[in-house]
Design a protein around this motif. Structure first.
Motif, PDB file in Angstrom:
ATOM      1  N   GLU A  31       0.833  -1.207   0.000  1.00 41.14           N
ATOM      2  CA  GLU A  31       0.000   0.000   0.000  1.00 41.14           C
ATOM      3  C   GLU A  31       0.869   1.258   0.000  1.00 41.14           C
ATOM      4  OE1 GLU A  31      -0.513  -2.675   1.744  1.00 41.14           O
ATOM      5  OE2 GLU A  31      -2.496  -3.298   1.029  1.00 41.14           O
ATOM      6  N   LYS A  32       1.958   1.180   0.750  1.00 43.57           N
ATOM      7  CA  LYS A  32       2.824   2.354   0.867  1.00 43.57           C
ATOM      8  C   LYS A  32       3.573   2.626  -0.449  1.00 43.57           C
ATOM      9  CE  LYS A  32       6.127   4.343   4.158  1.00 43.57           C
ATOM     10  NZ  LYS A  32       6.908   4.113   5.382  1.00 43.57           N
ATOM     11  N   VAL A  33       4.003   1.543  -1.085  1.00 42.96           N
ATOM     12  CA  VAL A  33       4.711   1.709  -2.363  1.00 42.96           C
ATOM     13  C   VAL A  33       3.743   2.262  -3.422  1.00 42.96           C
ATOM     14  CG1 VAL A  33       6.014   0.550  -4.185  1.00 42.96           C
ATOM     15  CG2 VAL A  33       6.313  -0.155  -1.805  1.00 42.96           C
ATOM     16  N   PHE A  34       2.561   1.667  -3.479  1.00 43.66           N
ATOM     17  CA  PHE A  34       1.567   2.139  -4.458  1.00 43.66           C
ATOM     18  C   PHE A  34       1.273   3.619  -4.252  1.00 43.66           C
ATOM     19  CE2 PHE A  34      -2.588   2.924  -6.249  1.00 43.66           C
ATOM     20  CZ  PHE A  34      -2.572   2.194  -7.443  1.00 43.66           C
ATOM     21  N   GLN A  35       1.117   3.989  -2.985  1.00 44.86           N
ATOM     22  CA  GLN A  35       0.782   5.381  -2.665  1.00 44.86           C
ATOM     23  C   GLN A  35       1.818   6.365  -3.210  1.00 44.86           C
ATOM     24  OE1 GLN A  35      -2.083   6.197  -1.559  1.00 44.86           O
ATOM     25  NE2 GLN A  35      -1.727   8.409  -1.329  1.00 44.86           N
ATOM     26  N   ALA A  36       3.078   5.957  -3.182  1.00 45.85           N
ATOM     27  CA  ALA A  36       4.146   6.850  -3.668  1.00 45.85           C
ATOM     28  C   ALA A  36       4.003   7.140  -5.159  1.00 45.85           C
ATOM     29  CB  ALA A  36       5.518   6.230  -3.390  1.00 45.85           C
ATOM     30  N   PHE A  37       3.346   6.226  -5.883  1.00 48.74           N
ATOM     31  CA  PHE A  37       3.157   6.414  -7.325  1.00 48.74           C
ATOM     32  C   PHE A  37       1.959   7.308  -7.646  1.00 48.74           C
ATOM     33  CE2 PHE A  37       5.908   3.467  -9.817  1.00 48.74           C
ATOM     34  CZ  PHE A  37       6.599   2.883  -8.759  1.00 48.74           C
ATOM     35  N   VAL A  38       1.038   7.450  -6.713  1.00 46.98           N
ATOM     36  CA  VAL A  38      -0.209   8.157  -7.054  1.00 46.98           C
ATOM     37  C   VAL A  38      -0.444   9.413  -6.207  1.00 46.98           C
ATOM     38  CG1 VAL A  38      -1.364   6.106  -7.973  1.00 46.98           C
ATOM     39  CG2 VAL A  38      -1.587   6.647  -5.514  1.00 46.98           C
ATOM     40  N   ASP A  39       0.488   9.734  -5.329  1.00 47.42           N
ATOM     41  CA  ASP A  39       0.310  10.910  -4.464  1.00 47.42           C
ATOM     42  C   ASP A  39       1.168  12.066  -4.995  1.00 47.42           C
ATOM     43  OD1 ASP A  39       0.403  12.853  -2.472  1.00 47.42           O
ATOM     44  OD2 ASP A  39       0.317  11.385  -0.839  1.00 47.42           O
ATOM     45  N   PRO A  40       0.533  13.141  -5.465  1.00 49.59           N
ATOM     46  CA  PRO A  40       1.303  14.258  -6.043  1.00 49.59           C
ATOM     47  C   PRO A  40       2.236  14.932  -5.049  1.00 49.59           C
ATOM     48  CG  PRO A  40      -1.058  14.791  -5.899  1.00 49.59           C
ATOM     49  CD  PRO A  40      -0.926  13.345  -5.554  1.00 49.59           C
ATOM     50  N   GLU A  41       1.992  14.737  -3.761  1.00 49.13           N
ATOM     51  CA  GLU A  41       2.911  15.288  -2.755  1.00 49.13           C
ATOM     52  C   GLU A  41       4.186  14.453  -2.659  1.00 49.13           C
ATOM     53  OE1 GLU A  41       2.259  18.042  -0.792  1.00 49.13           O
ATOM     54  OE2 GLU A  41       0.479  18.340  -2.049  1.00 49.13           O
ATOM     55  N   LEU A  42       4.073  13.162  -2.948  1.00 49.17           N
ATOM     56  CA  LEU A  42       5.227  12.269  -2.805  1.00 49.17           C
ATOM     57  C   LEU A  42       6.087  12.177  -4.069  1.00 49.17           C
ATOM     58  CD1 LEU A  42       3.609   9.344  -0.754  1.00 49.17           C
ATOM     59  CD2 LEU A  42       4.884  11.340   0.079  1.00 49.17           C
ATOM     60  N   VAL A  43       5.453  12.283  -5.226  1.00 52.82           N
ATOM     61  CA  VAL A  43       6.190  12.098  -6.491  1.00 52.82           C
ATOM     62  C   VAL A  43       7.453  12.961  -6.593  1.00 52.82           C
ATOM     63  CG1 VAL A  43       6.027  12.523  -8.993  1.00 52.82           C
ATOM     64  CG2 VAL A  43       4.293  11.118  -7.835  1.00 52.82           C
ATOM     65  N   PRO A  44       7.394  14.257  -6.256  1.00 52.96           N
ATOM     66  CA  PRO A  44       8.614  15.070  -6.406  1.00 52.96           C
ATOM     67  C   PRO A  44       9.781  14.595  -5.547  1.00 52.96           C
ATOM     68  CG  PRO A  44       6.681  16.469  -6.149  1.00 52.96           C
ATOM     69  CD  PRO A  44       6.244  15.061  -5.835  1.00 52.96           C
ATOM     70  N   HIS A  45       9.503  13.797  -4.517  1.00 48.72           N
ATOM     71  CA  HIS A  45      10.571  13.322  -3.636  1.00 48.72           C
ATOM     72  C   HIS A  45      11.353  12.149  -4.209  1.00 48.72           C
ATOM     73  CE1 HIS A  45       9.601  15.960  -0.308  1.00 48.72           C
ATOM     74  NE2 HIS A  45       8.326  15.693  -0.521  1.00 48.72           N
ATOM     75  N   TRP A  46      10.813  11.512  -5.241  1.00 43.31           N
ATOM     76  CA  TRP A  46      11.525  10.333  -5.762  1.00 43.31           C
ATOM     77  C   TRP A  46      11.547  10.224  -7.283  1.00 43.31           C
ATOM     78  CZ3 TRP A  46       9.357   6.427  -8.727  1.00 43.31           C
ATOM     79  CH2 TRP A  46       7.950   6.373  -8.771  1.00 43.31           C
ATOM     80  N   PRO A  90      -4.133  -1.712  -4.401  1.00 48.86           N
ATOM     81  CA  PRO A  90      -2.725  -1.302  -4.533  1.00 48.86           C
ATOM     82  C   PRO A  90      -1.975  -2.209  -5.511  1.00 48.86           C
ATOM     83  CG  PRO A  90      -2.950  -2.767  -2.686  1.00 48.86           C
ATOM     84  CD  PRO A  90      -4.277  -2.785  -3.400  1.00 48.86           C
ATOM     85  N   GLU A  91      -2.693  -2.712  -6.529  1.00 53.58           N
ATOM     86  CA  GLU A  91      -2.114  -3.768  -7.358  1.00 53.58           C
ATOM     87  C   GLU A  91      -1.612  -3.323  -8.719  1.00 53.58           C
ATOM     88  OE1 GLU A  91      -4.911  -6.978  -7.700  1.00 53.58           O
ATOM     89  OE2 GLU A  91      -5.113  -7.099  -5.513  1.00 53.58           O
ATOM     90  N   LYS A  92      -2.304  -2.380  -9.329  1.00 56.27           N
ATOM     91  CA  LYS A  92      -2.013  -2.093 -10.730  1.00 56.27           C
ATOM     92  C   LYS A  92      -2.227  -0.628 -11.053  1.00 56.27           C
ATOM     93  CE  LYS A  92      -4.559  -3.192 -14.414  1.00 56.27           C
ATOM     94  NZ  LYS A  92      -5.348  -3.985 -15.387  1.00 56.27           N
ATOM     95  N   LEU A  93      -1.370  -0.113 -11.898  1.00 50.82           N
ATOM     96  CA  LEU A  93      -1.477   1.262 -12.369  1.00 50.82           C
ATOM     97  C   LEU A  93      -1.072   1.245 -13.837  1.00 50.82           C
ATOM     98  CD1 LEU A  93      -1.948   4.220 -11.370  1.00 50.82           C
ATOM     99  CD2 LEU A  93       0.516   4.318 -10.931  1.00 50.82           C
ATOM    100  N   GLU A  94      -1.873   1.863 -14.679  1.00 52.93           N
ATOM    101  CA  GLU A  94      -1.567   1.860 -16.116  1.00 52.93           C
ATOM    102  C   GLU A  94      -1.791   3.252 -16.666  1.00 52.93           C
ATOM    103  OE1 GLU A  94      -3.261  -1.490 -18.307  1.00 52.93           O
ATOM    104  OE2 GLU A  94      -3.665  -0.120 -19.970  1.00 52.93           O
TER     105      GLU A  94
END
Lengths: 164, 164
Positions: A31-46, A90-94
């Motif tokens: 869940e935490k990994v998935f969140q990093a891909f979809v949270d605009p606050e987190l994306v700039p950090h990685w 938290p399984e798939k993003l396309e």
């Protein structure tokens, strides 16, 4: 990254005529990994290499929504953009992916998030290009080094710190 | 259409795993046919089926520029959009194409305009889909009838009249 963590290896494989598949394990729950891909606050950090500063200009995380990131770095400013095609937390993003330098050359990117147990998650990405030439061009562009670096930044973010 | 004109036949062919190729002859010089594809004032007169009214919302005809057409008809309102990839008047036009109902499913469309002499022009389009399934879905959608009708409207426009 804490001393207790190892850096997992990124594998990058050309598959078929038009695909690139990557695999990478993260020491964090799915869940935490998935969140990093979809949270605009987190994306700039990685997202992107350490030398780049990424700004999320748009990130409308719903099927049919658009995203647009601008990376500023030593080799200038580069905009990347696309459209979300499938979101199944938290399984798939396309999504689609394009670089403003090659407008209309659209890559379909699928990410799958696999729970390995023990608080570890494997992220597999499949990128589908229009042609073999475009796929091979991406492989030759240094994407492997860039993605390795980006994922190391994600390691740090998931560990609770941030390199930025 | 004037009485002197015949209607040329549209051919639609599935090629390879992911392509659709169409061919159609028009009784008009190449420059004039090409112009109908790139002039936002002309597109609404021929683009789409007779029952649809097409509005050009955006048509930024340069490499990297975007286009967006909205068709209103018996089956509702449908938006189509894409990005121009190559513009080589009066010989070649290349763009991406997507329908808002399947966001992020992007087709690469190439049109070639061949001067047949005698004031006739052959337009060949090649549409490249991501997958065989998407290509076959397009073939099953009735695109052949729609494109035939659209090209008959283009005949009329090129002959100097307009069906609208």
């Amino acid at each position: 990254m804490t001393d207790q963590q190892q850096t997992h290896r990124l594998t990058v494989t050309a598959e078929g005529d038009r695909e690139i598949v990557t695999e990478r394990v993260f020491d964090a729950p799915r869940e935490k990994v998935f969140q990093a891909f979809v949270d605009p606050e987190l994306v700039p950090h990685w997202w992107g290499r350490r030398a780049d500063t990424t700004t999320v200009e748009k990130m409308d995380v719903r099927v049919g929504g658009d995203w647009r990131f601008v990376s500023e770095g030593p080799d200038g400013s580069h905009a990347f953009y696309g459209t979300y095609r499938a979101i199944d937390p938290p399984e798939k993003l396309e999504q689609t992916f394009a670089w403003e330098g090659m407008p209309g050359h659209v890559v379909v990117e699928r990410a799958e998030f696999e729970d390995l147990g023990g608080g570890r998650t494997k992220v597999t990405t499949q990128s589908l290009f229009d042609t073999t030439e475009e796929r091979d061009g991406m492989l030759a562009s240094g994407m492997e080094g860039g993605q390795s670096e980006s994922y190391e930044r994600l390691d740090a973010l998931l560990a609770g710190g941030s390199e930025d």
